[in-house]
Scaffold this motif. Structure first.
Motif, mmCIF file in Angstrom:
data_model
loop_
_atom_site.group_PDB
_atom_site.id
_atom_site.type_symbol
_atom_site.label_atom_id
_atom_site.label_comp_id
_atom_site.label_asym_id
_atom_site.label_seq_id
_atom_site.Cartn_x
_atom_site.Cartn_y
_atom_site.Cartn_z
ATOM 1 N N VAL A 127 -55.501 28.059 23.747
ATOM 2 C CA VAL A 127 -55.379 29.593 24.229
ATOM 3 C C VAL A 127 -55.179 30.644 22.996
ATOM 4 N N ALA A 186 -59.957 39.259 25.637
ATOM 5 C CA ALA A 186 -60.274 38.883 27.287
ATOM 6 C C ALA A 186 -59.387 37.831 27.582
ATOM 7 N N THR A 187 -58.366 37.476 26.945
ATOM 8 C CA THR A 187 -57.622 36.493 27.421
ATOM 9 C C THR A 187 -56.359 37.141 28.055
ATOM 10 N N PRO A 223 -65.236 34.477 31.429
ATOM 11 C CA PRO A 223 -64.239 33.021 31.603
ATOM 12 C C PRO A 223 -64.155 32.152 32.893
ATOM 13 N N HIS A 272 -60.324 28.775 24.068
ATOM 14 C CA HIS A 272 -60.350 30.091 24.855
ATOM 15 C C HIS A 272 -59.689 30.983 23.928
ATOM 16 N N GLY A 273 -60.623 31.785 23.583
ATOM 17 C CA GLY A 273 -60.538 32.900 22.702
ATOM 18 C C GLY A 273 -61.712 33.448 22.203
ATOM 19 N N GLY A 306 -55.337 34.719 33.542
ATOM 20 C CA GLY A 306 -56.592 33.962 33.283
ATOM 21 C C GLY A 306 -56.372 32.739 32.668
ATOM 22 N N ARG A 307 -55.400 32.533 31.881
ATOM 23 C CA ARG A 307 -55.183 31.328 31.210
ATOM 24 C C ARG A 307 -54.783 30.255 32.330
ATOM 25 N N GLY A 349 -63.190 34.249 25.448
ATOM 26 C CA GLY A 349 -62.131 35.402 25.616
ATOM 27 C C GLY A 349 -62.060 36.321 24.495
ATOM 28 N N ASN A 397 -67.904 37.033 21.431
ATOM 29 C CA ASN A 397 -68.296 35.835 21.793
ATOM 30 C C ASN A 397 -69.680 35.092 21.315
#
Length: 304
Positions: A7, A13-14, A107, A61-62, A18-19, A91, A95
């Protein structure tokens, strides 16, 4: 299945909440470890360690920078059958890689899609590009586009929106040395092409920085084929306007007297007498005078 979730907490958008939701969902199906990145290159280091430790899946995730780092970590010892599968939960702001694969950019939806892929074994073997020793997933470039990336990086305090990219593209355009093209492009099928102002190298098509608007720069490129090159002999206003219209037009296929374009080539070499900026997947790598871009077929397995 052993999985690592990487992450980037600084991505657009993280969030911590959300994580936690994503981690909880994944942990229901796999034995999960989680790493939050804290320095440049951390995602690559974590992915390389996961590959060394025999993990089955590494989830990025990023944004595209996080994905690029994870890919470079997974393939730090080269293409091998035992490299973990890549998962992507977008994220970032653009993207691009996820969009090019047809994955959801939300996500939560992307996590659901990833869980389905884990359950069903759905995966896709994709070809990648290399710029010297750096892997890239969707594109690389020398010249104007790398100048745009440099401009965006100078505004890290702002969200990397399509408007910011457009503003940096305009700002960088007026700084170009229109009268002195610097680049020479070498291709497998002919003599070097001199007198070029910029060179895009595509690993797939379409790709985009403009929200959901696709850019059709090399329509003959895909994750299953070789690289594409798009290079301009002129950056005059008529030429630029013409080709911007072509790459934004649905079904467009850029062509013209000031354009050097090839699709599905094994390698491309770009040289120049003076250093120019190089970017890969929207990540600035500094200035170079000689870069060899290589197509590597079926380099990595991606959960889709």
């Amino acid at each position: 299945m052993r999985a690592l979730l990487v992450v980037n907490p600084q991505a657009t958008a993280t969030s911590a909440a959300g994580r936690d939701v994503i981690a909880h969902a994944l942990a229901s199906d796999v034995k999960l470890d989680v790493v939050e990145t804290s320095y440049r290159g951390h995602a690559a280091d974590a992915a390389a360690q996961a590959a060394h430790d025999g993990f089955d899946l590494v989830v990025a995730h990023g944004g595209d920078g996080t994905v690029n780092e994870v890919v470079n970590g997974l393939l730090s010892d080269g293409v091998r059958d035992d490299v973990p599968m890549l998962g992507v939960v977008p994220g970032g702001s653009a993207n691009v890689f996820a969009r090019a694969l047809g994955l959801p950019v939300d996500p939560v939806e992307a996590t659901h899609r990833l869980l389905l892929a884990i359950e069903t074994g759905a995966r896709r073997r994709v070809g990648l590009g290399r710029a010297d020793d750096r892997w890239f997933t969707f594109n690389a470039g020398m010249g104007w586009d790398a100048d745009v990336v440099a401009g965006v990086e100078r505004h890290r305090d702002k969200k990397a929106t399509p408007l910011l990219y457009a503003r940096m593209a305009a700002t960088s355009y007026f700084k170009l040395d229109h009268g002195h093209p610097k680049l020479t492009v070498h291709l497998p099928d002919g003599e070097p092409e001199t007198g070029l102002h910029l060179a895009f190298v595509s690993n797939t098509d379409p790709w985009t920085y403009l929200g959901e608007k696709p850019l059709r720069i090399n329509p003959g490129s895909s994750f299953e084929d070789g690289l594409g090159v798009f290079a301009l002999r002129s950056v005059g206003v008529p030429t630029v306007v013409k080709h911007v219209w072509q790459i934004l037009r649905p079904g467009g296929s850029p062509q013209g007297g000031n354009l050097l374009r090839r699709d599905d080539v094994e390698w491309i070499r770009v040289t120049c007498a003076e250093p120019v900026r190089l970017q890969v997947d929207g990540d600035l790598l500094g200035e170079r005078t000689d870069v060899r871009f290589m197509s590597v077929p079926a380099a990595l397995s991606v959960a889709v």
